[in-house]
Design a protein around this motif. Structure first.
Motif, short mmCIF file in Angstrom:
data_model
loop_
_atom_site.label_atom_id
_atom_site.label_comp_id
_atom_site.label_asym_id
_atom_site.label_seq_id
_atom_site.Cartn_x
_atom_site.Cartn_y
_atom_site.Cartn_z
N GLU A 1 0.83 -1.21 0.00
CA GLU A 1 0.00 0.00 0.00
C GLU A 1 0.86 1.25 0.00
N LYS A 2 1.95 1.23 0.76
CA LYS A 2 2.84 2.38 0.83
C LYS A 2 3.53 2.64 -0.50
N LEU A 3 4.00 1.57 -1.14
CA LEU A 3 4.68 1.73 -2.43
C LEU A 3 3.74 2.25 -3.51
N VAL A 4 2.53 1.75 -3.52
CA VAL A 4 1.55 2.24 -4.50
C VAL A 4 1.25 3.72 -4.26
N ARG A 5 1.08 4.09 -2.99
CA ARG A 5 0.77 5.48 -2.64
C ARG A 5 1.92 6.42 -2.98
N ARG A 6 3.16 5.95 -2.81
CA ARG A 6 4.32 6.81 -3.02
C ARG A 6 4.84 6.78 -4.46
N HIS A 7 4.17 6.02 -5.31
CA HIS A 7 4.55 5.99 -6.73
C HIS A 7 3.36 6.37 -7.61
N PRO A 8 2.81 7.57 -7.41
CA PRO A 8 1.66 7.98 -8.23
C PRO A 8 2.00 8.09 -9.71
N HIS A 9 3.28 8.28 -10.03
CA HIS A 9 3.71 8.35 -11.43
C HIS A 9 3.63 6.99 -12.11
N VAL A 10 3.51 5.91 -11.32
CA VAL A 10 3.36 4.58 -11.88
C VAL A 10 1.91 4.09 -11.80
N PHE A 11 1.25 4.41 -10.67
CA PHE A 11 -0.07 3.84 -10.41
C PHE A 11 -1.22 4.84 -10.49
N ALA A 12 -0.92 6.14 -10.59
CA ALA A 12 -2.02 7.12 -10.57
C ALA A 12 -1.92 8.18 -11.66
N GLY A 13 -1.09 7.96 -12.66
CA GLY A 13 -1.05 8.86 -13.81
C GLY A 13 -0.34 10.18 -13.60
N VAL A 14 0.40 10.34 -12.49
CA VAL A 14 1.15 11.57 -12.26
C VAL A 14 2.37 11.59 -13.18
N GLU A 15 2.65 12.74 -13.78
CA GLU A 15 3.77 12.86 -14.72
C GLU A 15 5.05 13.28 -13.99
N VAL A 16 6.14 12.59 -14.28
CA VAL A 16 7.46 12.99 -13.79
C VAL A 16 8.43 12.93 -14.95
N GLU A 17 9.49 13.75 -14.86
CA GLU A 17 10.47 13.80 -15.94
C GLU A 17 11.71 12.96 -15.65
N ASN A 18 12.05 12.82 -14.36
CA ASN A 18 13.28 12.11 -14.04
C ASN A 18 13.24 11.62 -12.59
N ALA A 19 14.34 10.98 -12.18
CA ALA A 19 14.41 10.43 -10.83
C ALA A 19 14.34 11.51 -9.76
N ALA A 20 14.86 12.70 -10.07
CA ALA A 20 14.81 13.80 -9.10
C ALA A 20 13.37 14.18 -8.79
N ASP A 21 12.51 14.19 -9.81
CA ASP A 21 11.09 14.48 -9.59
C ASP A 21 10.45 13.42 -8.69
N VAL A 22 10.87 12.17 -8.88
CA VAL A 22 10.34 11.09 -8.05
C VAL A 22 10.66 11.35 -6.58
N LEU A 23 11.90 11.76 -6.30
CA LEU A 23 12.31 12.00 -4.91
C LEU A 23 11.55 13.18 -4.31
N VAL A 24 11.31 14.21 -5.11
CA VAL A 24 10.54 15.36 -4.62
C VAL A 24 9.13 14.92 -4.25
N ASN A 25 8.50 14.15 -5.13
CA ASN A 25 7.15 13.66 -4.85
C ASN A 25 7.13 12.78 -3.61
N TRP A 26 8.13 11.91 -3.52
CA TRP A 26 8.22 10.99 -2.38
C TRP A 26 8.27 11.75 -1.06
N ALA A 27 9.10 12.79 -1.01
CA ALA A 27 9.23 13.58 0.22
C ALA A 27 7.92 14.29 0.55
N ALA A 28 7.24 14.82 -0.46
CA ALA A 28 5.97 15.51 -0.24
C ALA A 28 4.90 14.54 0.26
#
Length: 265
Positions: free
Chosen positions: A95-122
């Motif tokens: 559940e945590k991984l799905v919630r913290r990866h909206p770019h994979v499971f919820a259609g959120v757009e990211v450009e690179n790994a740095a964006d992933v980390l920003v989203n993760w922290a938020a």
């Protein structure tokens, strides 16, 4: 009938009537040191790992299994007191991984790994706020007490880099390493030598972080190489009258020969 799942094995080992006396005596605190040891052995296996080498792959798999056993043991203890079980552990992390990866499971757009980390922290901040936890804390607070000094130094560097407190390039970090080595060489008083030595180590860790090198893995692999080479020096000494018959020149020559020998896959 022999159980075929780890969960079933743990239930059998903890059976009050027919279980293992040693396993029945354990609790979360008594198991803590085994968790640390197994995690360290996984890291050692990973440092020596060679993808595709059957023996290395088998060893890595075995050590991961030993670590998984520790997770299953703690989950079994929790199940016995009605808190949670191994399925709950898996469900929570899924559940945590799905919630913290909206770019994979919820259609959120990211450009690179740095964006992933920003989203993760938020997302982590939002999770804490939802649980009523304090969301504002000092940047370098809240690090796991179990982190090794190398890993903690890496984490400090990562957190500072996220807010822009970072060298602009790799050469800048290397300049800092050289500067700290110069200061170490200039010191003679023991407390200051220790302090400057710490600065050198910390700077080297930050260089490794920026270079993309895992310093813990690098050190583990170096120590593994050293042991292999020193074994050859030891063999040389034993074949030539023992340690007491050797001088530093002979040992250094043996060391240089050991360095030339192939180190395996």
């Amino acid at each position: 009938m022999t159980p075929t799942s780890l969960r079933a094995v743990m239930q059998a080992l903890r059976n009050p009537v027919s279980g293992c006396p040693w396993d029945l005596e354990q609790d979360h605190q008594s198991l803590a040191r085994f968790l640390r040891e197994e995690a360290a052995e996984v890291l050692d296996a990973l440092a020596a790992h060679v993808p595709g080498d059957p023996e290395k792959e088998r060893h890595f798999c075995e050590e991961l299994g030993d670590l998984w056993l520790q997770v299953a043991f703690h989950a079994q203890l929790a199940q016995e007191r009605g808190a949670f079980d191994l399925r709950d552990v898996e469900a929570m992390v899924v559940e945590k991984l799905v919630r913290r990866h909206p770019h994979v499971f919820a259609g959120v757009e990211v450009e690179n790994a740095a964006d992933v980390l920003v989203n993760w922290a938020a997302i982590k901040r939002d999770e804490k706020a939802g649980r009523g936890q304090e969301t504002r804390k000092r940047l370098l607070q809240g690090m796991a007490a179990s982190l090794s000094p190398l890993d903690e130094a890496m984490e400090i560097g990562k957190r500072c880099a996220k807010v822009g407190f970072e060298w602009p390039d790799l050469e800048g970090v290397l300049d800092k390493v050289r500067e700290e080595i110069g200061e170490l060489q200039a010191e003679t008083e023991l407390d200051r030598v220790e302090s400057e030595f710490g600065d050198v180590l910390f700077s080297l860790v930050q260089w490794a972080r920026k270079k993309g090198v895992d310093p813990d893995r690098a050190l583990r692999r170096q120590m593994d190489r050293f042991r292999g080479r020193f074994t050859k020096v030891e063999d040389f000494a034993e074949a030539n009258g023992g340690w007491e018959a050797q001088d530093l020149g002979a040992l250094e020559a043996a060391w240089q020969e050991a360095k030339k020998a192939p180190e395996g896959p």
